[in-house]
Motif scaffolding. Sequence first.
Motif, PDB file in Angstrom:
ATOM      1  N   ALA A 278       0.825  -1.214   0.000  1.00  0.00           N
ATOM      2  CA  ALA A 278       0.000   0.000   0.000  1.00  0.00           C
ATOM      3  C   ALA A 278       0.853   1.255   0.000  1.00  0.00           C
ATOM      4  O   ALA A 278       0.524   2.252  -0.661  1.00  0.00           O
ATOM      5  N   ALA A 279       1.969   1.224   0.727  1.00  0.00           N
ATOM      6  CA  ALA A 279       2.842   2.396   0.780  1.00  0.00           C
ATOM      7  C   ALA A 279       3.423   2.699  -0.597  1.00  0.00           C
ATOM      8  O   ALA A 279       3.464   3.857  -1.034  1.00  0.00           O
ATOM      9  N   ILE A 280       3.894   1.674  -1.298  1.00  0.00           N
ATOM     10  CA  ILE A 280       4.484   1.889  -2.616  1.00  0.00           C
ATOM     11  C   ILE A 280       3.407   2.248  -3.632  1.00  0.00           C
ATOM     12  O   ILE A 280       3.609   3.109  -4.493  1.00  0.00           O
ATOM     13  N   ASP A 281       2.251   1.631  -3.511  1.00  0.00           N
ATOM     14  CA  ASP A 281       1.149   1.944  -4.419  1.00  0.00           C
ATOM     15  C   ASP A 281       0.624   3.357  -4.217  1.00  0.00           C
ATOM     16  O   ASP A 281       0.302   4.059  -5.188  1.00  0.00           O
ATOM     17  N   ARG A 282       0.491   3.777  -2.946  1.00  0.00           N
ATOM     18  CA  ARG A 282      -0.305   4.975  -2.643  1.00  0.00           C
ATOM     19  C   ARG A 282       0.355   6.045  -1.795  1.00  0.00           C
ATOM     20  O   ARG A 282       0.019   7.210  -1.925  1.00  0.00           O
ATOM     21  N   ASP A 283       1.260   5.692  -0.882  1.00  0.00           N
ATOM     22  CA  ASP A 283       1.678   6.681   0.120  1.00  0.00           C
ATOM     23  C   ASP A 283       3.051   6.338   0.680  1.00  0.00           C
ATOM     24  O   ASP A 283       3.174   5.842   1.798  1.00  0.00           O
ATOM     25  N   LEU A 284       4.087   6.618  -0.076  1.00  0.00           N
ATOM     26  CA  LEU A 284       5.439   6.327   0.379  1.00  0.00           C
ATOM     27  C   LEU A 284       5.779   7.123   1.640  1.00  0.00           C
ATOM     28  O   LEU A 284       5.459   8.315   1.730  1.00  0.00           O
ATOM     29  N   PRO A 285       6.459   6.502   2.600  1.00  0.00           N
ATOM     30  CA  PRO A 285       6.791   7.215   3.832  1.00  0.00           C
ATOM     31  C   PRO A 285       7.914   8.231   3.683  1.00  0.00           C
ATOM     32  O   PRO A 285       8.091   9.093   4.539  1.00  0.00           O
ATOM     33  N   ASN A 286       8.682   8.115   2.596  1.00  0.00           N
ATOM     34  CA  ASN A 286       9.838   8.995   2.404  1.00  0.00           C
ATOM     35  C   ASN A 286       9.715   9.847   1.142  1.00  0.00           C
ATOM     36  O   ASN A 286      10.705  10.350   0.620  1.00  0.00           O
ATOM     37  N   SER A 287       8.493   9.991   0.631  1.00  0.00           N
ATOM     38  CA  SER A 287       8.267  10.795  -0.572  1.00  0.00           C
ATOM     39  C   SER A 287       6.833  11.314  -0.559  1.00  0.00           C
ATOM     40  O   SER A 287       5.963  10.760   0.117  1.00  0.00           O
ATOM     41  N   THR A 288       6.609  12.343  -1.327  1.00  0.00           N
ATOM     42  CA  THR A 288       5.247  12.884  -1.465  1.00  0.00           C
ATOM     43  C   THR A 288       4.469  12.164  -2.555  1.00  0.00           C
ATOM     44  O   THR A 288       3.328  12.531  -2.828  1.00  0.00           O
ATOM     45  N   SER A 289       5.067  11.151  -3.175  1.00  0.00           N
ATOM     46  CA  SER A 289       4.408  10.475  -4.285  1.00  0.00           C
ATOM     47  C   SER A 289       4.305   8.976  -4.025  1.00  0.00           C
ATOM     48  O   SER A 289       4.513   8.500  -2.916  1.00  0.00           O
ATOM     49  N   SER A 290       3.970   8.241  -5.084  1.00  0.00           N
ATOM     50  CA  SER A 290       3.762   6.794  -5.038  1.00  0.00           C
ATOM     51  C   SER A 290       3.609   6.330  -6.481  1.00  0.00           C
ATOM     52  O   SER A 290       3.572   7.152  -7.405  1.00  0.00           O
ATOM     53  N   LEU A 291       3.490   5.018  -6.695  1.00  0.00           N
ATOM     54  CA  LEU A 291       3.264   4.552  -8.061  1.00  0.00           C
ATOM     55  C   LEU A 291       1.981   5.147  -8.635  1.00  0.00           C
ATOM     56  O   LEU A 291       1.950   5.606  -9.779  1.00  0.00           O
ATOM     57  N   ARG A 292       0.921   5.135  -7.857  1.00  0.00           N
ATOM     58  CA  ARG A 292      -0.328   5.742  -8.326  1.00  0.00           C
ATOM     59  C   ARG A 292      -0.149   7.228  -8.591  1.00  0.00           C
ATOM     60  O   ARG A 292      -0.631   7.763  -9.591  1.00  0.00           O
ATOM     61  N   GLY A 293       0.558   7.904  -7.724  1.00  0.00           N
ATOM     62  CA  GLY A 293       0.753   9.340  -7.861  1.00  0.00           C
ATOM     63  C   GLY A 293       1.596   9.742  -9.051  1.00  0.00           C
ATOM     64  O   GLY A 293       1.529  10.887  -9.505  1.00  0.00           O
ATOM     65  N   GLN A 294       2.404   8.805  -9.563  1.00  0.00           N
ATOM     66  CA  GLN A 294       3.270   9.124 -10.697  1.00  0.00           C
ATOM     67  C   GLN A 294       2.529   9.108 -12.032  1.00  0.00           C
ATOM     68  O   GLN A 294       2.974   9.738 -12.991  1.00  0.00           O
ATOM     69  N   LEU A 295       1.434   8.355 -12.128  1.00  0.00           N
ATOM     70  CA  LEU A 295       0.791   8.118 -13.416  1.00  0.00           C
ATOM     71  C   LEU A 295       0.022   9.340 -13.890  1.00  0.00           C
ATOM     72  O   LEU A 295      -0.799   9.888 -13.155  1.00  0.00           O
ATOM     73  N   ARG A 296       0.280   9.744 -15.136  1.00  0.00           N
ATOM     74  CA  ARG A 296      -0.358  10.920 -15.722  1.00  0.00           C
ATOM     75  C   ARG A 296      -0.819  10.610 -17.137  1.00  0.00           C
ATOM     76  O   ARG A 296      -0.409   9.618 -17.735  1.00  0.00           O
ATOM     77  N   SER A 297      -1.652  11.472 -17.677  1.00  0.00           N
ATOM     78  CA  SER A 297      -2.121  11.310 -19.059  1.00  0.00           C
ATOM     79  C   SER A 297      -0.949  11.425 -20.013  1.00  0.00           C
ATOM     80  O   SER A 297      -0.040  12.241 -19.823  1.00  0.00           O
TER      81      SER A 297
END
Length: 423
Positions: A278-297
Motif C-alpha cells: 500500500a505504501a508503494i502503491d499509494r503513500d510512500l513514507p519517504n516521498s510525497t508520491s507513489s506509483l499511483r501518484g506518478q501516473l499521468r495522461s
Amino acid sequence: MSFARSCAIALVLAGCAENAAGGSDAGSPEVDAARSDAGPDALDAAIADATIADATTPIDGDPGPVDAGPPRPDADVSGLRTVAEWQALFDGVAERDHAAALQLSTSGNGWRYYDLAYSIDGLTAMFRATGERRYLDRVLEHVENVIEDARESSSLPMSQFRDEFLGWPAWDHPRDSTIMGGEYPLFESYLFRYVARMLRAMRDDPSVFASTEYRVRYDRILAFTREHIFEKWMARGANSHVYRNRTHMASHWAYIALELAALTDDATERARYRAVVAAIDRDLPNSTSSLRGQLRSHPRAPGAYNWSDRWGEESPAQDVAHGNNVLAYLVEAHDDGSEWTDDDMGAMVTLMLDVLWERSTTGAAYPELVDGTGSGDGWFNDGFCKLGRYDVRVQRRLETHDVGRNWQLYGNGALNARLLGVR
C-alpha cells in the motif's frame, strides 16, 4: 569466485546473447549502488542480459484452470499461437538457456542474480501455462543453488552491514568497478520478486502443494525469502533499501511483499506485507508520491499512461527498459485484485500499442522513454510483454516482435495464450 569460473560465466553469457533471429537480446537493466550505511545512491547503468532464442516439443497435458484476466478487446483468439506452439519455441532453447542459468545460479555472485531473474520468470511462466513439473523442477534447482551459496553477512569481508542475515557478495561487475564484494538490495530484489512468484505458483497448484517433496522445498525457500530477503532489508533500513528512490526499484519490493502476503496464513504478517504494498502503491513514507501518484495522461496517446521514474516529478519520463519492471509488478498486482484495475491495464495496453510499438519521435524504430521520445531497442520481455494476457492485439504483435526472442518471452507468451483461452 575464481577468475576461471568468472571467465566461464562470461563466455556462456556471450554465447547466449545471439538469438536465432540474429543480433543480440540485450536488455537494459540497472546497477544498484547501495555502497554505504547512509543508503544507496541512484546510479543506473546497463547490465548485459543472459537471454536467448527459438524452437519444438508437445504439451503433455492440461494444467487445469488459470485465473482469468479482465475483458479483452478484439477477443477473437483464432489464429493466435497456441500454448503448445509457444512451448515448442521454449523447449528448443531450454538446454542452452539452462546451461547459462546454471552458471549464474552457482556463481555465488550477487550481481549475477540480476540476470538469473529472467530465467526464473520464464520457467515459472511456462510451469503456470502448462502445469508440467519439469519446468518447476528446473526453476527450483536454480533457486536452491542460490540459497545454498548464501553466507552470513558478518563473514563477508567487504559487506557494508556485517550482521547475522544471510546474503551474497557482488563481484566483477563489468561496468562498475566499485562493486567489489558488497551487498546490494537491487540484485536480490530483482531476483526474489520472481522467486516469490514461483512460490505462489506452487501454492496455487493443489497437487504440487500436497506433495511432501515439493512442500519441504517450498517451505524452505519461503522461510529464506521472508527472513533473508524481506526482513533483512527492512531491518537494514526500509527508507533506503525498500522504499527506493526510483519507481522501478521500489516496484520490486511491492512485488515481493504482494506475493508474501498471499503466501502467509498469519493475519498479522499479511497486514505487514500489505502495508508495504500500500505504501508503494499509494503513500510512500519517504516521498510525497507513489506509483499511483506518478501516473499521468500521455502527451501522445489519449487514454495511455505516462510517468517519470523519479518520485514527485513529471519528467524525464521513465525509460522503457526499466518501465518493464514496473509493469511486471502492476500486472501481477492487478491479477491479485489489489489497487490496479482493468482501466489501469487498459491504459498500459494503449501505451504499448500506440506509443511503444510506434516509431520514436526521433525516428528510431522504438522509443527510449515511455513518453515516446529517444532511441530505444524495443525490449519488452520483463514486463510489457505480460500485457498480452489482457489484449489479443498485444499478443498478436508479440508473435512477430523480433527483439528478445528467448525463453522469458516464450514462457510469458505461453502464459498469455493460456490466460486468453487459446487452445
